[in-house]
Design a protein around this motif. Structure first.
Motif: not given
Length: 275
Positions: A155-173
């Motif tokens: 984030v510090a390197l790109t300095r984009a005015p807006r960004y989305a944070l993504l977390h993918a979850v492998t659903v267990l069970g």
């Protein structure tokens, strides 16, 4: 990209490498940074071909729109580029995604992966983005401290005015429930429960990022598949992923996600190494 001192760009003189050069020059121009253009040749290469490479590098440096020097390195590509980046104290390495002999067929991404695996600094894989600067940025994280350290650096390197944070979850069970005869409602309840727990954890970490993400996305699925698919669906300009330094892209989970993003994301990819 934020202020820095030197951008190193690797070239094999192909069209894909030309795209990487243009991106490196654009980034350096905005940052007031210098550029080093590096070409790696194998040991034992014919002297005439080595001389040709030196001449071509010299022309690139002379014709560059920003202060540029050149380096001809002998040996394996990944370690050669990484060592030169360290020697030049570069804070960003730029490589192209469609080199003449670097990336072919089922080995797509292999040279970029080799560079990212050993590079001491972030590696930007250029796939043809032509805009002035990245605007639609997707930052992929898992739930580890290292992953958020990579996100913070990205984030510090790109300095984009807006960004989305993504977390993918492998659903267990989930598969076990289906095998046991559970209906879609039960599976959905399991999925929503695990996603809620994951979201709480990710949002806690996200609160420590500056600037804060415009969105926090928590999606079900295998991370190495979700990142590229979501980047395509949202029309991302850039995906930022972390890689654990020294763990090896082919074995570490975060490396697996990085490798798949480099191969499958339809946009540029910034790979950020963390200890």
């Amino acid at each position: 990209m934020t202020t820095g001192t030197r951008v190193l760009v690797a070239t094999d003189f192909s069209a894909g490498a030309g795209e990487a050069l243009r991106r490196a020059f654009a980034i350096a121009g905005r940052r007031g940074a210098g550029v080093t253009v590096v070409h790696v040749v194998p040991r034992g290469l014919d002297a005439r071909l080595t001389a040709t490479a030196e001449e071509a590098l010299g022309r690139l440096a002379r014709d560059a729109p920003v202060p540029t020097d050149a380096a001809l390195v002998t040996g394996p590509v990944g370690p050669g580029v990484a060592a030169e980046a360290e020697r030049r104290r570069a804070d960003l390495v730029v490589v192209g995604a469609h080199g003449a002999h670097w990336l072919r067929d089922v080995f797509l991404g292999s040279t970029a992966e080799l560079v990212a695996e050993v590079s001491p600094v972030p590696v930007l894989l250029v796939k043809g983005f032509t805009g002035a600067d990245y605007a639609a940025v997707l930052v992929a994280v898992d739930a580890s401290v290292r992953s958020f350290r990579a996100a913070r650096l990205g984030v510090a390197l790109t300095r984009a005015p807006r960004y989305a944070l993504l977390h993918a979850v492998t659903v267990l069970g989930e598969n076990l429930l289906r095998l046991n005869g559970a209906d879609d409602h039960a599976v959905d309840r399991l999925r929503r429960g695990q996603l809620a727990v994951a979201r709480s954890e990710v949002e806690r970490f996200a609160g420590e990022l500056a600037p804060a993400p415009a969105e926090v996305l928590v999606e079900p699925g295998r991370p190495e598949e979700v990142v590229s698919a979501l980047a395509a669906r949202r029309g991302a300009d850039l995906v930022v992923v972390g890689v654990e330094r020294g763990a090896g892209l082919r074995h570490a989970l975060i490396g697996s996600v990085s490798r798949h993003a480099m191969r499958g994301a339809p946009c540029d990819v910034l790979v950020v190494p963390v200890d």
